[in-house]
Design a protein around this motif. Structure first.
Motif, short mmCIF file in Angstrom:
data_model
loop_
_atom_site.label_atom_id
_atom_site.label_comp_id
_atom_site.label_asym_id
_atom_site.label_seq_id
_atom_site.Cartn_x
_atom_site.Cartn_y
_atom_site.Cartn_z
N GLU A 93 4.79 -2.51 -11.17
CA GLU A 93 3.41 -2.74 -11.60
C GLU A 93 2.54 -3.19 -10.43
N LEU A 94 3.10 -3.98 -9.53
CA LEU A 94 2.36 -4.42 -8.35
C LEU A 94 1.98 -3.22 -7.49
N ARG A 95 2.91 -2.29 -7.31
CA ARG A 95 2.62 -1.08 -6.54
C ARG A 95 1.46 -0.30 -7.18
N GLU A 96 1.52 -0.16 -8.49
CA GLU A 96 0.46 0.55 -9.20
C GLU A 96 -0.88 -0.18 -9.06
N TYR A 97 -0.86 -1.50 -9.18
CA TYR A 97 -2.08 -2.29 -9.03
C TYR A 97 -2.68 -2.10 -7.64
N LEU A 98 -1.84 -2.19 -6.61
CA LEU A 98 -2.33 -2.04 -5.25
C LEU A 98 -2.98 -0.67 -5.03
N ALA A 99 -2.42 0.36 -5.64
CA ALA A 99 -2.96 1.72 -5.45
C ALA A 99 -4.22 1.96 -6.26
N GLU A 100 -4.29 1.38 -7.46
CA GLU A 100 -5.37 1.75 -8.37
C GLU A 100 -6.48 0.72 -8.54
N GLU A 101 -6.17 -0.56 -8.32
CA GLU A 101 -7.15 -1.59 -8.63
C GLU A 101 -7.53 -2.47 -7.45
N ALA A 102 -6.68 -2.55 -6.45
CA ALA A 102 -6.98 -3.41 -5.30
C ALA A 102 -8.13 -2.84 -4.49
N GLU A 103 -8.92 -3.70 -3.87
CA GLU A 103 -10.02 -3.29 -2.99
C GLU A 103 -9.77 -3.83 -1.60
N PRO A 104 -9.56 -3.00 -0.63
CA PRO A 104 -9.43 -1.55 -0.74
C PRO A 104 -8.07 -1.19 -1.31
N PRO A 105 -7.96 0.01 -1.89
CA PRO A 105 -6.66 0.45 -2.42
C PRO A 105 -5.61 0.47 -1.32
N TYR A 106 -4.38 0.18 -1.68
CA TYR A 106 -3.29 0.17 -0.72
C TYR A 106 -2.13 0.96 -1.31
N ILE A 107 -1.71 2.01 -0.62
CA ILE A 107 -0.62 2.86 -1.09
C ILE A 107 0.69 2.36 -0.49
N VAL A 108 1.65 2.06 -1.34
CA VAL A 108 2.99 1.66 -0.90
C VAL A 108 3.89 2.87 -1.08
N SER A 109 4.41 3.38 0.03
CA SER A 109 5.27 4.57 -0.04
C SER A 109 6.58 4.24 -0.75
N ASP A 110 7.27 5.29 -1.19
CA ASP A 110 8.57 5.10 -1.83
C ASP A 110 9.53 4.39 -0.89
N ARG A 111 9.51 4.78 0.37
CA ARG A 111 10.40 4.18 1.37
C ARG A 111 10.14 2.68 1.49
N ARG A 112 8.88 2.31 1.63
CA ARG A 112 8.54 0.88 1.77
C ARG A 112 8.89 0.11 0.49
N LEU A 113 8.67 0.72 -0.66
CA LEU A 113 8.98 0.05 -1.91
C LEU A 113 10.48 -0.21 -2.01
N GLY A 114 11.29 0.77 -1.63
CA GLY A 114 12.74 0.58 -1.62
C GLY A 114 13.17 -0.52 -0.67
N LYS A 115 12.59 -0.55 0.53
CA LYS A 115 12.92 -1.60 1.49
C LYS A 115 12.45 -2.96 0.98
N ALA A 116 11.32 -2.97 0.31
CA ALA A 116 10.77 -4.24 -0.18
C ALA A 116 11.70 -4.88 -1.22
N VAL A 117 12.22 -4.08 -2.16
CA VAL A 117 13.10 -4.67 -3.17
C VAL A 117 14.41 -5.14 -2.54
N ARG A 118 14.88 -4.44 -1.51
CA ARG A 118 16.08 -4.92 -0.81
C ARG A 118 15.79 -6.23 -0.09
N LEU A 119 14.62 -6.36 0.48
CA LEU A 119 14.25 -7.60 1.15
C LEU A 119 14.13 -8.74 0.14
N ILE A 120 13.51 -8.48 -0.99
CA ILE A 120 13.37 -9.50 -2.03
C ILE A 120 14.74 -9.96 -2.51
#
Length: 145
Positions: A117-144
């Protein structure tokens, strides 16, 4: 990108395996081409640093001058031969052990939904929009984890 993706370096006809486990980079500007975007995307943790203020510049310059004198006394960076001019904060072995231990940590489905949901929020509602690629999202959950 080959070093980051595949851990190999091509030097002419010679292909060399690179035992890479961590990459740190610095740049004075953000990428403005597709090729640089691909490289930029591979760095999970980023830190933007502002320019030094006009009020602090003389202190910075003094520190740079003092640091130069200190750095001339430092020998080569440590290598596989056992020489140690500087000690690492986290060794490759410790990093591998931590990654192995992290695999045993449960990552709840609810947290996966929050990250999604955070990824979706960043892409659709954040100003400016921020796109998190699939690769970065996968690395992010491993880091978390």
């Amino acid at each position: 990108l080959m070093i980051l993706n595949d851990r190999f370096f091509d030097n002419g006809e010679l292909r060399t395996r690179v035992p890479l486990w961590c990459v740190v980079a610095a740049s004075n500007e953000l990428p403005d081409t597709d090729e640089l975007d691909a490289l930029y995307d591979r760095f999970l943790l980023r830190r933007c640093v502002r320019r030094i203020s006009a009020e602090a510049i003389t202190s910075f310059l003094r520190m740079a001058l003092d640091k130069e004198e200190e750095s001339e006394e430092v020998g080569p960076i440590s290598d596989d031969s056992g020489g140690t001019a500087a000690s690492a904060l986290l060794s490759a072995a410790s990093s591998a052990e931590l990654r192995a231990r992290a695999r045993d940590v449960e990552f709840p489905e609810a947290l996966l939904r929050v990250v999604s949901e955070l990824r979706e929020y960043l892409a659709e509602e954040a100003e400016p929009p921020y796109i998190v690629s699939d690769r970065r999202l996968g690395k992010a959950v491993r880091l978390i984890r």
